[in-house]
Design a protein around this motif. Sequence first.
Motif, PDB file in Angstrom:
ATOM      1  N   LEU A 180       0.657  -1.262  -0.188  1.00 12.96           N
ATOM      2  CA  LEU A 180       0.013  -0.117   0.039  1.00 12.96           C
ATOM      3  C   LEU A 180       1.062   1.233  -0.149  1.00 12.96           C
ATOM      4  N   TRP A 181       2.090   1.216   0.788  1.00 11.22           N
ATOM      5  CA  TRP A 181       2.794   2.325   0.658  1.00 11.22           C
ATOM      6  C   TRP A 181       3.353   2.676  -0.766  1.00 11.22           C
ATOM      7  N   GLU A 182       3.800   1.359  -1.134  1.00 10.21           N
ATOM      8  CA  GLU A 182       4.279   1.481  -2.524  1.00 10.21           C
ATOM      9  C   GLU A 182       3.475   2.158  -3.604  1.00 10.21           C
ATOM     10  N   PHE A 183       2.196   1.755  -3.414  1.00 11.47           N
ATOM     11  CA  PHE A 183       0.781   2.207  -4.149  1.00 11.47           C
ATOM     12  C   PHE A 183       0.756   3.629  -3.977  1.00 11.47           C
ATOM     13  N   HIS A 184       0.949   4.218  -2.864  1.00  7.66           N
ATOM     14  CA  HIS A 184       0.797   5.319  -2.431  1.00  7.66           C
ATOM     15  C   HIS A 184       1.895   6.482  -3.245  1.00  7.66           C
ATOM     16  N   ASP A 185       3.147   5.859  -3.030  1.00  7.86           N
ATOM     17  CA  ASP A 185       4.327   6.564  -3.591  1.00  7.86           C
ATOM     18  C   ASP A 185       4.292   6.308  -5.044  1.00  7.86           C
TER      19      ASP A 185
END
Length: 621
Positions: A180-185
């Motif tokens: 999810l953080w990779e998706f956000h970034d």
Amino acid sequence: MFDSTKQSLKTLLEQVRDGRIQLPEFQRDYVWTEEAIVSLLASISKGYPVGALLILERGGEVDFKPRGVEGTNFSAVEPDLLLLDGQQRMTSLFQSLFSTVPARVRDAKGDVNSRLLYMDMRKALVPDADFEDAIIVAGADKKVWKPFGRETDKDFSSKEFEFEQFMFPLNRMFEANEWLWEFHDYWRARDKDVFQLRRDFDQKIVEKITRYEMPIIKLSRDNGRHAVCTIFEKVNVGGVKLDAFELLTAIFAGTDEGFDLRADWRGTKNVAGRLARMQKNTPEWGVFSKIASTDFLQACTILHTMERKALREKEGLTSQVSCKRDELLALPLTAYKKHADKVEIGFRDAAQFLTRQNILFGYDLPYPSQLTILACVFAVLGDKAHNASVQAKLDAWFWRGVLGEVYGSSVESKIARDVPEIIEWALVVRQNGPQSSEEATFSIDRLYYMRRRQSAAYKGFHALLMREGCEDFVSGTPFSIMTLWQSTVDVHHIFPQAWCKEHQKDRGRMDSIINKTPLSDVTNRYIVRGDAPSVYLKRIEQEHNIAPEALDNILRTHLIDPALLRADDFEAFYEDRKAKLADLAAKAMAKPVAADRDLPEIPDTDDDEVLMEERVLELAQ
């Protein structure tokens, strides 16, 4: 005995992954459909209950051989717990939410394919979302193909493609934070704010799934075999019912010896098992064609409990001979190995006994339970069974059971009671026959009501007439063993149905065993045309150059008075043959039959036979 609690899905899946929870060996592989897995995941996503798991502690009397849940990868790990019920749910959840290996899924055609599952983040966050619509099933290549597989409908084959289409890979569920953080970034680098969507998905979807708890029923290791197996089957109502053989297979496999009961019975690629050895010298559809593995276990259990009873009685204790399910499940491996060879020989001797009665095929066997009883008797008596005196007693017992229709109910109890009594009778330790044999009766009026081919007594008269040497109307060949192997023989009408209906004969009499006899399909084609007997007999004589005297002699082998049949006198024929069949029953049972009680004649047509006769008529025309 058991306790119930709840456990987090994460902990359960970790135990599956590490091999601390495994399956008992008897659990069958079965792959759920795409729809079933999607429905399960949707229920989990909504926080709905999906049923309790049944788990057994290891280390007690019941120590099933374990095997890992499909998709796990470990070796030489001894589990702490065995999953008795919930295999498909845990396998589906493990493969779709926890494993990096694609799940094995069955499609609408029944084919098994490797699949990866995704969740459409935006659809999942719609109020009152339809989670089944939000879950997407992709191939192992992370692509969704259009019909016929020529064009790609959706492509998730790279992480960037997943981000762009807002498709969360469900097998990352328990490490979702990183994805999810990779998706956000990824979207922040493209000046798109997805913070709220990411946080909502994390809080409303991921947390609900990862914190999901499943109810657990844990059976303690103190439970015995029968208790564990009974509880398992009561809980596992939606699964495939396991018989005692499969459960005992798992129990024997869990011993130090690791005995393979299934291989012993069915054999392996290179070694024939007991079933194949028993079937070796019988026809393809012979008496062993329908034998169940539990029948063999019943015989072994009877011998084991007889031996146990004898030992305990010497000690002044009481014990019962039994072959009920709890006794089957309690059968020690040592007892099985001790008795199995004798029982195998006993079954082969039983098949030879039935052959003498002109019963060669499984569908002609009146009562399969009698085959088990005979196997036990021959296993115990050995060579002592093969003399004229014992054979005569066994003949009488067999036909009393068949014609008296003894084994239609309470079968297990009657097997357990009859085997010791038959053996004592054969060895002249007991003056009278077994209780079931002594109590068996046959009344003449039963012949009128005997119309269904499923009836044990109906099958019995079929075999008795052939055993007595009845010959085919056309060929004049006795229905010997060789004839049965070469042609189709069944019980057919003597006075044709069409003729009886035209002459308004009682339908019950028309369809009773009194108006039926074993005939080849060739002969039956002459009868189903509906002509009077005098007409079809003349046709047989003319077309096959058979002298009337010769055909009359053939009719007599069927206990048919030729003069009455040629006169088309149905009523006189019926009364005459009824008396002769009653005499045949008395001879086979070695005891008198009861007199006709003049019961009301209530038609009870065998619809299956009517349909068959009509089909034969169509072919003849």
